[in-house]
Enzyme design. Structure first.
Site, PDB file in Angstrom:
ATOM      1  N   ASP A  41     -36.406   2.393  30.007  1.00  0.00           N
ATOM      2  CA  ASP A  41     -37.038   1.366  31.032  1.00  0.00           C
ATOM      3  C   ASP A  41     -36.495   1.829  32.420  1.00  0.00           C
ATOM      4  OD1 ASP A  41     -37.950  -1.898  31.017  1.00  0.00           O
ATOM      5  OD2 ASP A  41     -37.250  -1.151  33.021  1.00  0.00           O
ATOM      6  N   ILE A  42     -37.556   1.715  33.513  1.00  0.00           N
ATOM      7  CA  ILE A  42     -37.595   2.290  34.833  1.00  0.00           C
ATOM      8  C   ILE A  42     -36.262   1.080  35.561  1.00  0.00           C
ATOM      9  CG2 ILE A  42     -39.251   0.957  36.261  1.00  0.00           C
ATOM     10  CD1 ILE A  42     -39.979   3.766  37.408  1.00  0.00           C
ATOM     11  N   ASN A  97     -41.697  -9.678  25.222  1.00  0.00           N
ATOM     12  CA  ASN A  97     -42.119 -10.577  26.104  1.00  0.00           C
ATOM     13  C   ASN A  97     -43.702 -10.676  25.656  1.00  0.00           C
ATOM     14  OD1 ASN A  97     -39.817 -11.177  27.160  1.00  0.00           O
ATOM     15  ND2 ASN A  97     -40.018  -9.479  28.723  1.00  0.00           N
ATOM     16  N   GLY A 103     -42.856 -13.992  30.021  1.00  0.00           N
ATOM     17  CA  GLY A 103     -42.225 -13.079  31.182  1.00  0.00           C
ATOM     18  C   GLY A 103     -43.061 -11.753  31.058  1.00  0.00           C
ATOM     19  N   GLN A 104     -44.223 -11.523  30.349  1.00  0.00           N
ATOM     20  CA  GLN A 104     -44.761 -10.137  30.268  1.00  0.00           C
ATOM     21  C   GLN A 104     -45.339  -9.693  31.322  1.00  0.00           C
ATOM     22  OE1 GLN A 104     -47.726  -9.723  27.047  1.00  0.00           O
ATOM     23  NE2 GLN A 104     -47.503  -7.522  27.029  1.00  0.00           N
ATOM     24  N   HIS A 110     -44.913  -3.982  23.967  1.00  0.00           N
ATOM     25  CA  HIS A 110     -43.905  -3.135  23.902  1.00  0.00           C
ATOM     26  C   HIS A 110     -42.700  -3.929  23.638  1.00  0.00           C
ATOM     27  CE1 HIS A 110     -44.437  -5.006  27.997  1.00  0.00           C
ATOM     28  NE2 HIS A 110     -43.058  -5.016  28.247  1.00  0.00           N
ATOM     29  N   LEU A 111     -41.682  -3.294  22.611  1.00  0.00           N
ATOM     30  CA  LEU A 111     -40.453  -3.774  22.512  1.00  0.00           C
ATOM     31  C   LEU A 111     -39.350  -3.305  23.415  1.00  0.00           C
ATOM     32  CD1 LEU A 111     -42.586  -3.263  19.853  1.00  0.00           C
ATOM     33  CD2 LEU A 111     -40.690  -4.092  18.531  1.00  0.00           C
ATOM     34  N   HIS A 112     -38.431  -4.283  23.819  1.00  0.00           N
ATOM     35  CA  HIS A 112     -37.590  -3.869  24.759  1.00  0.00           C
ATOM     36  C   HIS A 112     -36.236  -3.653  23.772  1.00  0.00           C
ATOM     37  CE1 HIS A 112     -38.945  -5.304  28.604  1.00  0.00           C
ATOM     38  NE2 HIS A 112     -39.655  -5.919  27.957  1.00  0.00           N
TER      39      HIS A 112
END
Ligand code: AMP
Length: 124
Positions: A41-42, A97, A103-104, A110-112
């Site tokens: 993640d950036i 999310n 909160g997406q 995507h899976l964090h």
């Protein structure tokens, strides 16, 4: 920030993650196979923060259907594989999310993977 995800699969739009899949913009990729991609993640929210995404541009979890059953399982197993690969032996959090209230912000499922510190509950 991108627009909130729509509820209509047919309104799928290209996202920054599509550009990462096609290598049009750089990312720190840690895992790839035919179906999935994982990259850092950036804007990390933990010492380890990795996103696992399907290459198929499903906008959000709520848009997944029965035809995605195997892919959904593959994504979870990819999370497990990547977490092992990066050495998250003390545990980690997996978060999805979904939509505006979830909160997406990027409309490509995507899976964090969050790890490297003690997670708290409940999340904000
Ligand atoms: P979400 O809020 O669940 O939609 O998460 C989107 C995530 O994508 C955020 O954690 C962002 O920091 C991350 N993100 C956005 N653009 C990039 C990028 N170019 N490379 C890596 N991660 C990104």
């Amino acid at each position: 920030m991108e627009a909130a995800c729509t509820n209509n699969m047919s309104e799928t739009q290209d996202t920054i993650f599509g550009k990462i899949i096609r290598r049009e913009i750089p990312a720190d990729i840690v895992y790839e196979d035919d179906l999935a991609l994982a990259f850092k993640d950036i804007n990390p929210q933990a010492p380890v923060h990795i996103l696992v995404i399907p290459k198929e541009p499903i906008p959000k979890l709520a848009d997944a259907g029965d035809q995605h059953q195997a892919l959904m399982g593959h994504l979870l197993l990819t999370v497990k594989r990547v977490a092992e690969q990066v050495g998250l032996t003390n545990g980690y959090r997996v978060a999805i999310n979904n939509g505006a209230y979830g909160g997406q912000t990027v409309c490509h499922l995507h899976l964090h993977i969050l790890g490297g510190r003690q997670m708290k509950w409940p999340p904000g």
